[in-house]
Design an enzyme around this catalytic site. Structure first.
Site, PDB file in Angstrom:
ATOM      1  CB  CYS A   2      -0.971  -0.016   1.185  1.00 55.13           C
ATOM      2  SG  CYS A   2      -0.213  -0.258   2.803  1.00 55.13           S
ATOM      3  CG  ASN A  48      -5.440   0.968   3.980  1.00 59.87           C
ATOM      4  OD1 ASN A  48      -6.351   1.801   4.020  1.00 59.87           O
ATOM      5  ND2 ASN A  48      -5.336   0.001   4.870  1.00 59.87           N
TER       6      ASN A  48
END
Lengths: 324, 324, 324, 324
Positions: free
Chosen positions: D119, D291
């Site tokens: 992420c 994310n």
């Protein structure tokens, strides 16, 4: 200590220091405690309190203020129902004085064991106390909606307490049968709030909300006949006129006009307000406090101040931290 | 548009694009709307809706789904009391179909004007609908405790809405006389939930909590005689067995077992649960939804899907965003 | 007062009372202030401070501690660039002592005007002070990433400060050219932290995060040659060994092992830690404090305690409220 | 399933249903998967991925998109250093295509194994990609400050992840040596962002902030010679002109003008912006994404859409949920 209380780093590590380093942490030794202390506060799980409180008193400690629920309910049956895994000394529970000074100030002077009230019970009882002066309340139709931050759940590590799952919730964790109900009913009866001829029935639901500290309770009541809002409000003012820690909110123009835990955090205040809806014969009582101060340690200190005739706000003069 | 809806940047700026750029923003032109649209959704302040909805219908729009409260209350007196500054066409309000498909699905097929319900009203009505099957409820002793995130207050800029003051609150902003009360009572009566012989009296208090989206309502009721919890729960299951957007929570083991706005955010779901306390003759009903979907735009789309016989979840198949 | 500071209700309303009611609120009268006060703290907007501070000193107030930035920057050009709308008395700014006791303790005893540092400047300067002892730091490559809660923005009412828009953000509100930069550089130079031969260049970016109180700063530095982590850490311990309000975090096992505003809220502590990455020739310094205490009013009190030779923690012995 | 994903209640329970009930949950059977699927997404811990990915490919699955870091780092030494407990097939890692379409779109068409990026790595790489066109960047002085919500930590149950301890923090959990660093450096080199003659050195620090979803990264760089802000901004516009999921923020007037996770939640967008400070020879790059979407599952879907020549936003057309 700093592992669990990182805020106390250094404060805890320099016991001989001044001011910020004045806290001393030791393992409990009952005899040593009796030798050195007039008062011991037990902020222990109820099973620990049930065991250690009698020992402290036997060893000669003058006053024990127990923050656990071990000695709050006088009735052994109620206690067994609410706290089934905690056998306790029923005789001791009978002698315990309930440590809510606004309710029991007169009796605290002789207390040996102070049963410090539960956080929700404190708020609900303070919200209801002024109703002593009111007529027509349907005591068998009391509803309590209680909302608390996550610190109210203690520090057990659990999946549903994780930040990703606990943030921004409105989480009904005890929709029925909350254990503070019987504690409240006992106080209402003891102090003549409810009518002796009509035993109170109180239904309480508890919710977790997205805050760490602080709680708010709403008490909903119905009234037979007319509800007189002015009378209700003046009952609140009369009841709390001389109380240092209960503030009656008038709803005047302000950024936060009504009781909100947000404006009592870090202090021993309990803010209360009352509303009447004459069309519906309905009363709304709201109380907010910091569950770790007026709903816990602060109230214990206040009760002991009263016990010893000290200024009631000694050690409790912190103003609310705002905004926090 | 991106000034107010920064999430729509690009989506709004490329009207001719595909997929992510498919939104087109134009100023309302009533005649143009009538030429191009069968359905118009009005998500406007009630004073704007009161003015523009009749014009849209006159211009020939087949169906208007109005998200404002302008046409929800049929009774002119109730409307004037709740929304005193909004004169509206009372005849139109009489023709409007209340857009809560779980309640009015059968009548929506002929609707020209759909009055999309308020967010709290949706949750309370869905929580209470299964009570149609129950006996002994004291309909004149209904209490509602409603908790909402900050998006429920709209986007007016106000001091007490600032982050530093609005975070971590439990803020009683409407302790009595919330305007969704009469809307709920109208629905309960229309659909035979409450007893015709005993007109409902519903007291509602509303609180702001520390979330942006989502709301939760608790309905507290008393019952004469026995409360049969099993019967209550099966009434819920029967009522919602075939409803695509109402989920009955059984409280089974899960990280979030009961209705919580946290687990419906971004979806058109309303989660409900019912609890009975036989000792107290007390019932607790809880409902949670996303105030901007099932409590707003999503419900409007659902009602129009029903209106046109489209699959009821068309455009509404987004699952809740979790954890968010 | 309670309209703006609802936490001070009652405390503000009973000026003659004891303890909780000891606060007195009056409109500023410069001559009256001079008659009654040795010290005046001005927590006013910089344009107000620029005007009122000289008047207070002229009227005979012994010490003024100004929390605004009006007199922080000695260089008139820098001041004009950072605060273009605030003409101030440059001579006064030259005489002002910067009120960061860890830096200027020796000079405070003679102070007439104390320029209380900015919140970010306090944290960054305390994070960098121990570097005096280090060699090889590239002073022209300093990067600061500063993260603050919403109280850091003051109480102006603005659309993007509303709870629904300000919650859960990571909002870059000053990606370049933050006004605390020159203030920090002035301190680093004054106190020999940076090398005289290599004037410091400091790039600072500031972000709003989802908290009300507290801030955290990270200072990122590169080093020529070897970085000696042990030496770095011992420089921190040496520098702050006797400081009552700076705690060096060792990262030992704890629930919150490193500097975090969470564990200093309500106190005058600034927590600091230092890390070295030898492979990258990189240093990370982190400092956290409560922007309204050590980053504001608390620091002003601390500086005045030093000014008068009082115990440095007088009035500042509140431990952090945790968890809050 | 609803125990862990309460949002999927009903959606998970009616596998044969339509729309909202279309999810089917089964235990993984590699051979069965190979029989029925062209593509398998493995969102498993890296030790599981390392074991199951080769088996899926051997069994004949055409494409595996692995969300774990097991096959991201080609260099066996780097892998062993970052993920010491996860032996994996180094040959497979060499064949894996890094699944960041903005970087590797041309190579994805032939991918058998797609290593879906981390992420933070996604955000940092997208922030830095336009620098390909810039001269004078000091590639050995890159600093990354990364801020993430609590969902970024996975769902392990830990004391410091509890709501009371994790709320309102700015918590430095990886001040040095974050494992996404080498992944970013590998991409920068592979794609000619950094100068081949000057190997990049990137120092990355990661912080937890009070949000559940979303992350923001800031990349701080120094430049030799002049920094041309206009050139920098046009490099961003050129690089991302045709990218459906990267939005270049111009900082124009809006309630949230710059990249903020708040305005991408629930979507596959990554918002980026660039700033230059000519006085300091400094560049600030900021990127924000969800994310769990662009930093996880959404990106995996996007990469597979590219792999098969499908519309790149198929299944990814959800607009950000705002405000949430």
């Amino acid at each position: 200590v700093p592992e669990v209380h990182p805020n106390l780093r250094d404060a805890a590590q320099s016991p001989g220091g001044e001011a910020l380093g004045r806290l001393v942490f030791e393992t409990l030794d009952v005899d040593e405690a009796a030798r050195r202390c007039s008062v011991v506060f037990t902020a222990t799980p109820h099973e620990v309190s049930a065991e250690v409180v009698p020992r402290l008193l036997d060893a000669g400690v003058e006053v024990v203020a127990d923050l656990s629920p071990a000695h709050r309910l006088r009735d052994p049956g109620e206690h067994a129902r609410c706290y089934p895994r905690v056998p306790r000394d029923d005789a001791l529970a009978t002698l315990a004085i309930y440590g809510l000074p606004e309710l029991t100030r007169d009796r605290l002077a002789e207390a040996r064991l102070i049963a410090v009230p539960g956080c929700f019970a404190t708020a609900v009882t303070l919200a209801m106390l002024p109703l002593r002066e009111l007529h027509g309340v349907l005591w068998d139709r009391i509803t309590v909606d209680a909302k608390t931050g996550s610190s109210g759940s203690g520090n057990a590590v659990r999946a549903h307490g994780m930040h990703a799952l606990r943030s921004t919730v409105v989480s009904p964790y005890a929709p029925v049968a909350h254990r503070h109900g019987p504690e409240i009913v006992q106080s209402l009866r003891d102090h003549g709030v409810t009518s002796p001829s009509r035993p109170p029935r109180l239904a309480m639901s508890a919710y977790g909300v997205n805050a760490v500290r602080g709680l708010s309770v709403s008490v909903y009541l119905f009234v037979e006949g007319e509800v007189d809002g002015a009378n209700l409000r003046s009952a609140f003012r009369r009841t709390y006129r001389h109380e240092p820690f209960v503030r009656v909110q008038a709803g005047a123009s302000a950024v936060i006009p009504l009781p909100d835990p947000k404006v009592v955090i870090g202090s021993n205040f309990c803010d209360v307000a009352a509303f009447a809806d004459p069309d519906l014969g309905h009363i709304v009582l709201i109380a907010a406090l910091d569950n770790m101060v007026k709903g816990g340690a602060g109230q214990a200190v206040q009760a002991c101040n009263v016990r010893y005739g000290l200024p009631e706000d000694m050690g409790l003069d912190a103003l609310p931290l705002f905004p926090a």
